[in-house]
Write a protein that holds these residues in place. Structure first.
Motif, PDB file in Angstrom:
ATOM      1  N   PHE A 236       0.838  -1.194   0.000  1.00  0.00           N
ATOM      2  CA  PHE A 236       0.000   0.000   0.000  1.00  0.00           C
ATOM      3  C   PHE A 236       0.878   1.252   0.000  1.00  0.00           C
ATOM      4  O   PHE A 236       2.034   1.224   0.429  1.00  0.00           O
ATOM      5  CB  PHE A 236      -0.954  -0.023   1.191  1.00  0.00           C
ATOM      6  CG  PHE A 236      -1.966  -1.117   1.086  1.00  0.00           C
ATOM      7  CD1 PHE A 236      -3.128  -0.942   0.351  1.00  0.00           C
ATOM      8  CD2 PHE A 236      -1.746  -2.344   1.695  1.00  0.00           C
ATOM      9  CE1 PHE A 236      -4.052  -1.961   0.223  1.00  0.00           C
ATOM     10  CE2 PHE A 236      -2.662  -3.378   1.577  1.00  0.00           C
ATOM     11  CZ  PHE A 236      -3.819  -3.181   0.833  1.00  0.00           C
ATOM     12  N   ALA A 237       0.298   2.351  -0.461  1.00  0.00           N
ATOM     13  CA  ALA A 237       1.067   3.579  -0.655  1.00  0.00           C
ATOM     14  C   ALA A 237       1.383   4.268   0.663  1.00  0.00           C
ATOM     15  O   ALA A 237       0.522   4.381   1.533  1.00  0.00           O
ATOM     16  CB  ALA A 237       0.295   4.534  -1.555  1.00  0.00           C
ATOM     17  N   LEU A 238       2.629   4.724   0.779  1.00  0.00           N
ATOM     18  CA  LEU A 238       2.949   5.718   1.796  1.00  0.00           C
ATOM     19  C   LEU A 238       2.468   7.078   1.310  1.00  0.00           C
ATOM     20  O   LEU A 238       1.853   7.841   2.053  1.00  0.00           O
ATOM     21  CB  LEU A 238       4.458   5.745   2.062  1.00  0.00           C
ATOM     22  CG  LEU A 238       5.060   4.470   2.641  1.00  0.00           C
ATOM     23  CD1 LEU A 238       6.571   4.593   2.711  1.00  0.00           C
ATOM     24  CD2 LEU A 238       4.475   4.178   4.021  1.00  0.00           C
ATOM     25  N   VAL A 239       2.764   7.359   0.046  1.00  0.00           N
ATOM     26  CA  VAL A 239       2.264   8.550  -0.649  1.00  0.00           C
ATOM     27  C   VAL A 239       2.094   8.167  -2.107  1.00  0.00           C
ATOM     28  O   VAL A 239       2.935   7.468  -2.672  1.00  0.00           O
ATOM     29  CB  VAL A 239       3.243   9.741  -0.544  1.00  0.00           C
ATOM     30  CG1 VAL A 239       2.749  10.916  -1.387  1.00  0.00           C
ATOM     31  CG2 VAL A 239       3.428  10.188   0.902  1.00  0.00           C
ATOM     32  N   SER A 240       1.020   8.599  -2.723  1.00  0.00           N
ATOM     33  CA  SER A 240       0.852   8.416  -4.162  1.00  0.00           C
ATOM     34  C   SER A 240       0.268   9.681  -4.760  1.00  0.00           C
ATOM     35  O   SER A 240      -0.344  10.492  -4.056  1.00  0.00           O
ATOM     36  CB  SER A 240      -0.057   7.212  -4.469  1.00  0.00           C
ATOM     37  OG  SER A 240      -1.377   7.448  -4.017  1.00  0.00           O
ATOM     38  N   ALA A 241       0.468   9.840  -6.069  1.00  0.00           N
ATOM     39  CA  ALA A 241      -0.056  11.015  -6.757  1.00  0.00           C
ATOM     40  C   ALA A 241      -0.549  10.627  -8.143  1.00  0.00           C
ATOM     41  O   ALA A 241       0.176   9.977  -8.906  1.00  0.00           O
ATOM     42  CB  ALA A 241       1.003  12.107  -6.872  1.00  0.00           C
ATOM     43  N   ALA A 242      -1.778  10.992  -8.447  1.00  0.00           N
ATOM     44  CA  ALA A 242      -2.358  10.850  -9.778  1.00  0.00           C
ATOM     45  C   ALA A 242      -2.388  12.237 -10.403  1.00  0.00           C
ATOM     46  O   ALA A 242      -2.996  13.161  -9.857  1.00  0.00           O
ATOM     47  CB  ALA A 242      -3.763  10.273  -9.694  1.00  0.00           C
TER      48      ALA A 242
END
Length: 325
Positions: A236-242
């Protein structure tokens, strides 16, 4: 696992009537079955909706329509998805292992429960599992928890990568329930925890997700999904950006940005988008705008690193999107 009954729905009307009478929908079961094994979820009735004709992927009037029962793997590999909305395909591939993508449905992905470890520990207080019992993460291990949209009752992040992409793209969803059909933005599906974190979504009792609709835009093809995590394999993401960009004449006409791993729901970065409008697609502009992402953040002891990681992730995602031809 506690005893339960399983019924197979032959029509949407039958499924809705059964669910309205205190049953739970099940499709891929990739989250629900796990939680039932651990007795975190204890439904007494399940209604299998896999026979319903809700798995079609099609284009209508330049809008990509994805059926709620379409499997993640099928959506990610679909030529219309890859050509029209590559951000969705990328988020799905980043979002799960191949085995899970083959089983998990689009509707189920959006409604998956949080991954906070205390939610699954029956001997630990958790307001999502046992309202009013407390939040163990506040004073416990919370390095992966949210810095946006938190409350004194819950700081768990929303786990769906797909939801982040759909929020960035202004996708809408269609649901059908005892009171009829309605549509609303995917962003409006998710509740902030406030003082009732056990209420995670805005669906009414018995409502069934029919499909997700993603409009086309000049930004759709110049888009990337960047996910920062503890390991390169399924995590799972610690941080993600779309990120999706409409660039013309050396300037950003429009930016679409949403983030994951930092909010209690998928977090749209409208202040960052507005700051980028009219700017050149260059690192200096990206860095200045990305600092607005943490303006309302409330970090705690162990997740303060996200205050730096979030802007950096947005900047890198913008750079990657700017490189798309």
């Amino acid at each position: 696992m506690i005893p339960f009954t399983l019924e197979k729905a032959r029509s949407a009307e039958q499924a809705i009537a059964t669910a309205a009478a205190d049953a739970r929908y099940i499709a891929g079961g990739t989250t629900l079955i796990d939680l039932m094994r651990e007795e975190v979820e204890r439904p007494e009735r399940l209604v299998d909706i896999n026979a319903l004709p809700l798995a079609e992927i099609r284009v209508e009037n330049d809008v990509l329509v994805i059926g709620a029962l379409a499997r993640m793997a099928d959506v990610a590999a679909h030529p219309e998805v890859q050509a029209r909305q590559p951000l969705i395909a990328e988020s799905l591939i980043e979002g799960a292992s191949p085995q899970l993508r083959n089983m998990a449905s689009i509707g189920g992905n959006l409604l998956q429960r949080v991954r906070c470890p205390y939610f699954r520990m029956l001997d630990a207080p958790c307001n999502k599992r046992d309202p009013g019992s407390g939040c163990s993460a506040l004073d416990g291990l919370h390095a992966g928890h949210a810095i946006l949209g938190t409350s004194d009752h819950c700081i768990a992040t929303h786990p769906s990568d797909l939801a982040v992409a759909l929020v960035a793209l202004d996708a809408t969803m269609r649901v059908l329930g005892p009171q009829g059909e309605r549509s609303f933005p995917v962003e409006d599906l998710f509740r902030l925890p406030g003082n009732a974190p056990h209420l995670e979504h805005t669906l009414l009792p018995g409502e069934l997700i029919i499909d997700v609709q993603v409009p086309a835009g000049a930004y759709s093809r110049r888009a990337r999904y960047l996910k920062v995590r503890d390991r390169a394999s399924y995590e799972f993401a610690l941080v993600s950006a779309a990120v999706a960009l409409d660039i013309e004449g050396g300037q950003i006409r429009q930016a679409r940005i949403a983030t994951g791993g930092v909010g209690t729901r998928p977090w749209r970065m409208r202040a960052v988008e507005e700051a980028l409008a009219g700017k050149p697609p260059q690192r200096q502009a990206f860095e200045a705008a990305a600092q607005l992402a943490v303006r309302e953040a409330r970090p705690l002891r162990d997740n303060h690193y996200k205050m730096e990681l979030l802007p950096r992730t947005i900047v890198r995602a913008l750079e990657l999107a700017g490189e798309v031809a």
